[in-house]
Design a protein around this motif. Structure first.
Motif, PDB file in Angstrom:
ATOM      1  N   MET A   1       0.835  -1.199   0.000  1.00 22.39           N
ATOM      2  CA  MET A   1       0.000   0.000   0.000  1.00 22.39           C
ATOM      3  C   MET A   1       0.873   1.252   0.000  1.00 22.39           C
ATOM      4  O   MET A   1       1.961   1.259   0.569  1.00 22.39           O
ATOM      5  CB  MET A   1      -0.889   0.027   1.250  1.00 22.39           C
ATOM      6  CG  MET A   1      -2.007  -1.007   1.241  1.00 22.39           C
ATOM      7  SD  MET A   1      -3.185  -0.739   2.585  1.00 22.39           S
ATOM      8  CE  MET A   1      -2.122  -1.053   3.993  1.00 22.39           C
ATOM      9  N   THR A   2       0.405   2.311  -0.626  1.00 26.41           N
ATOM     10  CA  THR A   2       1.104   3.576  -0.605  1.00 26.41           C
ATOM     11  C   THR A   2       0.793   4.309   0.695  1.00 26.41           C
ATOM     12  O   THR A   2      -0.051   3.883   1.481  1.00 26.41           O
ATOM     13  CB  THR A   2       0.674   4.437  -1.802  1.00 26.41           C
ATOM     14  OG1 THR A   2      -0.722   4.691  -1.698  1.00 26.41           O
ATOM     15  CG2 THR A   2       0.948   3.732  -3.115  1.00 26.41           C
ATOM     16  N   LEU A   4      -0.824   7.089   1.444  1.00 29.65           N
ATOM     17  CA  LEU A   4      -2.196   7.536   1.674  1.00 29.65           C
ATOM     18  C   LEU A   4      -3.094   6.378   2.088  1.00 29.65           C
ATOM     19  O   LEU A   4      -3.901   6.491   3.014  1.00 29.65           O
ATOM     20  CB  LEU A   4      -2.771   8.212   0.425  1.00 29.65           C
ATOM     21  CG  LEU A   4      -2.146   9.542   0.002  1.00 29.65           C
ATOM     22  CD1 LEU A   4      -2.922  10.128  -1.179  1.00 29.65           C
ATOM     23  CD2 LEU A   4      -2.097  10.540   1.147  1.00 29.65           C
ATOM     24  N   GLU A   5      -2.957   5.249   1.409  1.00 25.26           N
ATOM     25  CA  GLU A   5      -3.770   4.077   1.758  1.00 25.26           C
ATOM     26  C   GLU A   5      -3.449   3.590   3.170  1.00 25.26           C
ATOM     27  O   GLU A   5      -4.346   3.235   3.936  1.00 25.26           O
ATOM     28  CB  GLU A   5      -3.549   2.953   0.744  1.00 25.26           C
ATOM     29  CG  GLU A   5      -4.236   3.177  -0.603  1.00 25.26           C
ATOM     30  CD  GLU A   5      -3.417   3.999  -1.580  1.00 25.26           C
ATOM     31  OE1 GLU A   5      -3.850   4.130  -2.738  1.00 25.26           O
ATOM     32  OE2 GLU A   5      -2.349   4.530  -1.187  1.00 25.26           O
ATOM     33  N   VAL A  29     -10.871  11.979   3.407  1.00 28.75           N
ATOM     34  CA  VAL A  29     -10.267  12.135   2.088  1.00 28.75           C
ATOM     35  C   VAL A  29      -8.819  12.577   2.278  1.00 28.75           C
ATOM     36  O   VAL A  29      -8.560  13.674   2.794  1.00 28.75           O
ATOM     37  CB  VAL A  29     -11.028  13.166   1.235  1.00 28.75           C
ATOM     38  CG1 VAL A  29     -10.383  13.291  -0.143  1.00 28.75           C
ATOM     39  CG2 VAL A  29     -12.504  12.783   1.116  1.00 28.75           C
ATOM     40  N   ARG A 227      -3.367  13.566  -6.136  1.00 30.57           N
ATOM     41  CA  ARG A 227      -4.114  12.317  -6.109  1.00 30.57           C
ATOM     42  C   ARG A 227      -4.770  12.176  -4.748  1.00 30.57           C
ATOM     43  O   ARG A 227      -4.352  12.815  -3.767  1.00 30.57           O
ATOM     44  CB  ARG A 227      -3.234  11.101  -6.401  1.00 30.57           C
ATOM     45  CG  ARG A 227      -2.295  10.725  -5.307  1.00 30.57           C
ATOM     46  CD  ARG A 227      -1.427   9.529  -5.678  1.00 30.57           C
ATOM     47  NE  ARG A 227      -0.754   9.037  -4.476  1.00 30.57           N
ATOM     48  CZ  ARG A 227      -1.162   7.990  -3.778  1.00 30.57           C
ATOM     49  NH1 ARG A 227      -2.240   7.309  -4.142  1.00 30.57           N
ATOM     50  NH2 ARG A 227      -0.511   7.602  -2.700  1.00 30.57           N
ATOM     51  N   SER A 228      -5.804  11.351  -4.685  1.00 32.87           N
ATOM     52  CA  SER A 228      -6.570  11.246  -3.450  1.00 32.87           C
ATOM     53  C   SER A 228      -7.015   9.810  -3.191  1.00 32.87           C
ATOM     54  O   SER A 228      -7.133   9.002  -4.116  1.00 32.87           O
ATOM     55  CB  SER A 228      -7.803  12.152  -3.515  1.00 32.87           C
ATOM     56  OG  SER A 228      -8.696  11.705  -4.532  1.00 32.87           O
ATOM     57  N   VAL A 229      -7.254   9.529  -1.916  1.00 34.02           N
ATOM     58  CA  VAL A 229      -7.813   8.260  -1.465  1.00 34.02           C
ATOM     59  C   VAL A 229      -8.876   8.582  -0.421  1.00 34.02           C
ATOM     60  O   VAL A 229      -8.673   9.472   0.416  1.00 34.02           O
ATOM     61  CB  VAL A 229      -6.727   7.339  -0.856  1.00 34.02           C
ATOM     62  CG1 VAL A 229      -7.341   6.047  -0.330  1.00 34.02           C
ATOM     63  CG2 VAL A 229      -5.641   7.032  -1.873  1.00 34.02           C
ATOM     64  N   SER A 230     -10.008   7.906  -0.479  1.00 32.31           N
ATOM     65  CA  SER A 230     -11.106   8.175   0.447  1.00 32.31           C
ATOM     66  C   SER A 230     -11.501   6.925   1.210  1.00 32.31           C
ATOM     67  O   SER A 230     -11.308   5.802   0.739  1.00 32.31           O
ATOM     68  CB  SER A 230     -12.330   8.704  -0.315  1.00 32.31           C
ATOM     69  OG  SER A 230     -12.023   9.876  -1.037  1.00 32.31           O
ATOM     70  N   ARG A 231     -12.072   7.141   2.398  1.00 28.93           N
ATOM     71  CA  ARG A 231     -12.612   6.030   3.181  1.00 28.93           C
ATOM     72  C   ARG A 231     -13.835   6.513   3.947  1.00 28.93           C
ATOM     73  O   ARG A 231     -13.785   7.541   4.622  1.00 28.93           O
ATOM     74  CB  ARG A 231     -11.563   5.493   4.155  1.00 28.93           C
ATOM     75  CG  ARG A 231     -12.042   4.271   4.932  1.00 28.93           C
ATOM     76  CD  ARG A 231     -10.970   3.718   5.854  1.00 28.93           C
ATOM     77  NE  ARG A 231     -11.501   2.583   6.615  1.00 28.93           N
ATOM     78  CZ  ARG A 231     -10.866   2.004   7.638  1.00 28.93           C
ATOM     79  NH1 ARG A 231      -9.667   2.443   8.017  1.00 28.93           N
ATOM     80  NH2 ARG A 231     -11.408   0.996   8.277  1.00 28.93           N
TER      81      ARG A 231
END
Length: 238
Positions: A1-2, A4-5, A29, A227-231
């Motif tokens: 995983m990177t 952000l993740e 986010v 870039r973005s990652v959301s949960r």
């Protein structure tokens, strides 16, 4: 995983928060690749649009009667906070819009405008200043919170039972979405950020996602490699 993740994988909302408000949802986010900078013309236009949107809303109902603001006032009462003295961030911004929303920096201006436009509390934090991942808990009262009083840095402690966002080094935001700490605040030098969207009924998941999409549309113009990652956090089902 990177990174952000990994950061969001470690995030959590404590069961005690869901016991207080089973309808609560948190959309986190995480964003990186932002180019440092202050406010710009696009951010100014977004703030003015939010001010106009707030004026339209309060022409139809008192601020405290707007549906999502009213829901948050009830949530504050549930953990012993008087909402007329301690206003959630959405209510504070909506009230302030009549005389002009604050102009702070590019990232802060965007999330404040999105908060008012979509009528949802939004917090923005410098992700690089976090110690570990964010957690939403009910405080013991021993946690530390860095803030200012009369221009001086002071350390406060939340009240026992207060709902707070925290990391491994202390509280990052008191009373759910009332006041953010200094340590993780966004600055013109921020290149990676965490945005926290807090939702209660009657706000739907679709409306919550639309608010996040709006924010990302504007954040992506702050750098070619954003870039973005959301949960999304919701109450666990049995």
């Amino acid at each position: 995983m990177t990174s952000l993740e990994s950061f969001l994988a470690g995030a959590a909302v404590d069961d005690a928060v869901y016991e207080l408000r089973p309808d609560y949802r948190a959309l986190l986010v995480a964003v990186d690749g932002i180019e440092p900078g202050s406010g710009d013309a696009a951010g100014e236009a977004l703030l003015r649009d939010a001010e106009n949107a707030a004026a339209g809303l309060v022409s139809q109902a008192a601020v405290e009667e707007l549906p999502h603001i009213a829901a948050w006032r009830e949530a504050y009462r549930a953990f012993g906070t008087k909402p007329q003295r301690t206003r959630n961030s959405l209510e504070a911004l909506t009230r302030r819009a009549a005389t002009g929303l604050p102009r702070v920096n590019g990232l802060t201006d965007v999330y404040n405008a999105v908060s008012v436009r979509h009528q949802v509390p939004v917090g923005g934090e410098d992700l690089a200043r976090y110690a570990g991942s964010p957690r939403l808990v009910r405080a013991s009262g021993d946690e530390t919170f860095d803030t200012t009083a009369d221009g001086e840095t002071v350390i406060e402690h939340p009240e026992a039972g207060e709902v707070v966002w925290c990391d491994d080094d202390g509280v990052t935001c008191r009373r759910w979405n009332w006041r953010q700490g200094r340590r993780t605040q966004l600055t013109p030098e921020t290149t990676s950020a965490l945005f926290i969207f807090d939702a209660l009924a009657p706000m739907t998941d679709e409306a919550l996602m639309a608010a996040a999409d709006d924010l990302l549309t504007h954040v992506r113009r702050l750098g070619p490699d954003v870039r973005s990652v959301s949960r999304l956090f919701t109450r666990p089902t049995a």
